[in-house]
Design an enzyme around this catalytic site. Structure first.
Site, PDB file in Angstrom:
ATOM      1  N   ASP A  30     -22.515  13.130  -9.490  1.00  0.00           N
ATOM      2  CA  ASP A  30     -23.833  12.511  -9.385  1.00  0.00           C
ATOM      3  C   ASP A  30     -24.332  12.020 -10.734  1.00  0.00           C
ATOM      4  OD1 ASP A  30     -24.737  12.352  -6.702  1.00  0.00           O
ATOM      5  OD2 ASP A  30     -24.658  14.540  -6.632  1.00  0.00           O
ATOM      6  N   HIS A  79       0.821  -1.212   0.000  1.00  0.00           N
ATOM      7  CA  HIS A  79       0.000   0.000   0.000  1.00  0.00           C
ATOM      8  C   HIS A  79       0.850   1.255   0.000  1.00  0.00           C
ATOM      9  CE1 HIS A  79      -3.664  -2.375   1.605  1.00  0.00           C
ATOM     10  NE2 HIS A  79      -3.592  -2.355   0.297  1.00  0.00           N
ATOM     11  N   GLU A 130     -27.189  16.977 -13.012  1.00  0.00           N
ATOM     12  CA  GLU A 130     -26.557  15.845 -12.330  1.00  0.00           C
ATOM     13  C   GLU A 130     -27.445  14.613 -12.246  1.00  0.00           C
ATOM     14  OE1 GLU A 130     -25.176  17.072  -8.495  1.00  0.00           O
ATOM     15  OE2 GLU A 130     -27.004  18.175  -8.032  1.00  0.00           O
ATOM     16  N   CYS A 176     -18.786  21.164 -12.949  1.00  0.00           N
ATOM     17  CA  CYS A 176     -18.255  21.356 -11.590  1.00  0.00           C
ATOM     18  C   CYS A 176     -18.009  20.030 -10.883  1.00  0.00           C
ATOM     19  CB  CYS A 176     -19.179  22.244 -10.762  1.00  0.00           C
ATOM     20  SG  CYS A 176     -20.830  21.568 -10.582  1.00  0.00           S
TER      21      CYS A 176
END
Ligand code: PEP
Ligand code: MG
Length: 837
Positions: free
Chosen positions: A720, A459, A696, A767
């Protein structure tokens, strides 16, 4: 013999000397990773049931069987060590899954001589695989005969809750594990997370071993490899749903889990002898020079024993809590920055920190008088051994994550300040660095990292690549003998650490570094200038912010304005709603921080998963499809009304635009526009601010033309829009890499939005996070977007990208992308058409 529903005395399933688990010559069993229990070195040839119950699992190779007692205890009886390898030869199973058995009923007969000769050891185990739910007390540690009392078990308090969870029949399923590299930490964390979504108890069975799905370490300890077939068992009220979810989670590879596969670049692991050079493995590419700085590790105080558990236990809990809060902070930050790797890694750390295998072992040893520091240390080291002994290089690397937690909790226990005093530009050398070390060192501006040990798929390597920090691992212990402060060259691409570079070499490396920095500086220097494409099309590069502080940052970085002020910052984490005056001051603060530039303020977008304490909304089956964004105005109109009043009082109002989230139909826009106009009238405002609509949800994109007729601008929220178009939760750890807004379906919706807006001569911005991706800049410009709202640190980079592009070429090529079949294909085409510098 069952004493009552909670207590049970297990009788000896075999005859022979009794051993504690710690004495079993098998790291997995000895560490308790499979659960607590006891062992017998048998002298008879039949295994008997230690209690009455139901057979819930029979190993395919007939060397092990699991009985569930009537009090819910699940008892794995495992005959011999590594006997799975005998493939059933010499064993005769006398029962099958689902059989009801009585205490001391014969379960399995085996050929004592044959099995004894062919297996590693005949030592056999009686393991409570759900031992976290029970207290165990051995009745004897001497030799026993079949049927004699062996172990007393008492259900812990959680028993009542578990009783419901284990009710009903147990169901099973089988599946091939698709995760690349098998069940290492992140896939295992996903399985655990999936199991936690259900009331039923779930177990994973593999190669004769079982692990509860709520234990990350238990799951990893099974050493399940890619394409291995595993069994899942579930029991409880929602067993069927749990089983299906777990089978699906196991059968679906984490998308794009390139980290688990071969590292990005691997230098030759054989170490050619070359004077003045150490050879290692490249974990993150790059070439840097700088002074070597060695990090030392924590040393434990010597007094390990005779401590008061009443002091040590709370100390450990406080330290765990402290580390939990720190990791929570990292997670919040990672989520905010949409850093999926960082999020997944630290989510796994959080899960490890709660792992019953770790906590039980540490607590037990504290109860016996061990200092919390040593108890924690031993518990972690035992689990590291389990992982290292699995034979899987990938799982062995995950021991690094455990050691990270070891250090963090030890620091908290010892009260050690966790801050390395490392000069910026240094090349840090350590035995092994951990993910949390890396975050801190990166924030301190170190130039590169090298480790004596470590792996390129760890990781820490993933994080180093994400931060652009050159990193070499597996350089060997000679690394730690190098003098502090000596100038070295870290050539991660070539897998070399040059210990005695001459002046010429240092100058060459420094020049390469300077060139890179200059490119960045040039971007920064030009960040305050407007961005135009090569053919003179102006693109506004504005910022996404969530406070006046972030707005000041954006302004300093050259933002042309604020493209999205997420106003939720004012409403969350408090007990009462902000009043109009408080809101006005906050919005004014953002406007003031932006000089003469304009600010787009989005009305409150709560509901869904963002709940407010003072605004209780009914629980929803599908929160993201429920009352969120602008729909909230229908349920609680006064909240939006107050916000609009506050917005309309900021000055100069001409610099403010209003943006409405989650609009799905024109009526919603019209209703709010009318309300704004009415409020303007009330407040004596002649000219209402511009009102834009966020695109969205797919419905909004499909109706862009109708929305644009009544809106002043459109702003596409790709986060979204991706979620709703692809039907993938944007916060789902396992789907993160597939929620890619460069999916051709999204591009079509973006194109449609721009076309709809053009009909009414409205401008379109983006955005969502896609605007911050330089690979997407030409695509968005090509489709007709003229405003990009990005994270403040990326203003210079995105403006630089805009200046390299020609609009006509972007238009021509972007159209073709719509016809491609996947986001990956779009990304590939973008790399070809518009390579990133
Ligand atoms: C979006 O959905 O793309 C967006 C910008 O809004 P948020 O991320 O705040 O939901
Ligand atoms: Mg949104």
């Amino acid at each position: 013999m069952p004493d009552n529903n909670k207590e049970l005395t297990l009788s000896a399933p075999l005859s022979g000397p009794v051993l504690t688990l710690a004495k079993v010559p098998d790291a997995v069993f000895a560490s308790g990773a499979m659960g607590d229990g006891i062992a017998i070195d048998p002298i008879n040839d039949t295994l008997y049931s230690p209690c009455a119950g139901v057979i819930i699992h029979v190993a395919r190779s007939s060397h092990a069987v699991t009985v569930r007692a009537d009090n819910g205890a699940e008892i794995l009886l495992h005959l011999g060590l590594d006997t799975v390898e005998l493939n059933g030869e010499g064993f005769a199973m006398l029962v099958k899954e689902g059989d009801r058995v009585s205490q001391s009923q014969p379960l399995l007969r085996y050929d004592l001589d044959k099995v004894g000769q062919q297996c590693k050891s005949l030592i056999s185990l009686l393991i409570l695989t759900n031992s976290a739910d029970f207290h165990l007390r051995p009745i004897t540690l001497k030799a026993v005969k079949v049927g004699e009392p062996l172990l007393h078990i008492v259900a812990r308090n959680a028993e009542a809750a578990n009783a419901e969870a284990v009710a009903g029949p147990e169901i099973h399923g089988q599946v091939r594990v698709a995760h690349r590299g098998g069940l290492h930490a992140r896939p295992a964390a996903l399985i655990r997370q999936t199991a936690q979504g259900f009331k039923s108890q779930a177990h994973l069975h593999f190669a004769g071993k079982s692990a509860p799905c709520n234990s990350l370490i238990g799951l990893m300890g099974l050493a399940v490899g890619e394409q291995d077939e595993v069994q899942v068992s579930c029991q409880g009220p929602d067993a069927e749903a749990a089983l299906q979810a777990l089978l699906a989670a196991l059968a679906t590879a984490l998308p794009d889990d390139h980290h688990a596969a071969a590292p990005v670049c691997v230098a030759a692991p054989e170490r050619p002898v070359e004077a003045g050079t150490l050879h290692g493995v490249c974990a993150a590419p790059g070439l840097v020079g700088g002074p070597l700085f060695r990090l030392s590790t924590i040393s434990l105080p010597t007094d390990a024993g005779n401590n008061d558990p009443l002091e040590q236990m709370p100390a450990l809990e406080a330290a765990l809590n402290h580390v939990r809060c720190e990791i929570d902070g990292t997670l919040t930050q990672a989520k905010k920055q949409k850093n999926a790797d960082e999020e997944a890694i630290f989510a796994a750390h959080l899960a490890l920190l709660e792992d019953p295998a770790l906590l039980d072992a540490a607590r037990q040893s504290i109860a016996q008088g061990t200092a919390a520091t040593h108890a924690w240390n031993q518990s972690i080291e035992a689990q590291c051994t389990v992982l290292q002994d699995t034979g899987s290089a990938l799982l062995a690397e995950r021991a690094n994550d455990l050691r990270d937690l070891k250090q963090r909790v030890l620091r908290a226990l010892l009260g050690e300040a966790w801050h390395y005093d490392v000069p910026a530009g240094a090349i840090v050398a350590a035995h092994e660095l951990t993910p949390s070390d890396l975050l801190q060192l990166s924030a301190q501006g170190v130039a590169g990292l090298c480790m004596a040990e470590g792996g390129a798929t760890s990781h820490v390597a993933i994080l180093a690549r994400g931060k652009g920090l050159p990193c070499l691992v597996a350089l060997g212990s000679a690394l730690l003998d190098q003098p502090q402060g000596h100038a070295v060259v870290l050539d991660a691409d070539g897998g070399r650490l040059e210990l005695t570079p001459n002046d010429e070499r240092l100058a060459e490396v420094n020049q390469a570094q300077i060139d890179r920095q200059q490119r960045r500086d040039a971007q920064q220097a030009n960040a305050h200038l407007p961005a135009e494409t090569r053919n003179g099309v102006a693109i506004e590069v504005v910022a996404n912010v969530a406070s006046s502080h972030e707005a000041a940052d954006a302004f300093a970085n050259g933002a042309d304005g604020v493209g999205l002020l997420r106003t939720e910052f004012l409403f969350v984490d408090r007990q009462t709603a902000p009043d109009v005056e408080e809101q006005r001051l906050a919005y004014q603060g953002v406007l003031d921080a932006m000089g003469e530039k304009s600010v787009i303020i989005r009305t409150i977008d709560v509901g869904g998963d963002k709940q407010l304490d003072y605004l209780p909304l009914p629980a929803e089956a599908n929160p993201v499809l429920g009352l969120r964004g602008i729909r909230l105005a229908q349920a609680r109109p006064e909240i939006l009304d107050q916000q609009l009043r506050a917005l309309l009082q900021i000055r100069p109002l001409q610099r403010c635009r209003i943006l409405l989230p989650m609009v799905t139909e024109v009526g919603e826009l019209l209703q709010i526009r009318q309300r704004v106009e009415a409020l303007c009238l009330q407040l004596g405002i002649a000219q209402r601010p511009e009102i834009g609509v966020m695109i969205e949800v797919p419905a909004a994109a499909l109706q862009a033309e109708q929305l644009a007729e009544h809106a002043d601008f459109l702003s596409i929220g790709t986060n979204d829009l991706s979620q709703y178009t692809l039907a993938m939760d944007r916060d789902h750890a396992g789907l993160a890499a597939r929620v890619d807004a460069l999916h051709p379906a999204l591009l079509r919706l973006i194109a449609m939005t721009c076309e709809g807006a053009a009909v009414h001569k409205r401008w379109v911005g983006v955005c969502g996070a896609l605007a911050s991706d330089p690979l997407a800049t030409p695509v968005l410009i090509g489709l007709g977007v003229t405003e990009l709202s990005v994270s403040p640190v990326q203003i210079g980079e995105i403006k630089d990208r805009v200046r390299q592009l020609h609009e006509a070429e972007c238009q021509r090529l972007a159209r073709d992308l719509l016809k491609l079949s996947s986001a990956a294909a779009v990304r590939e085409a973008c790399h070809q058409h518009w390579p990133l510098r």
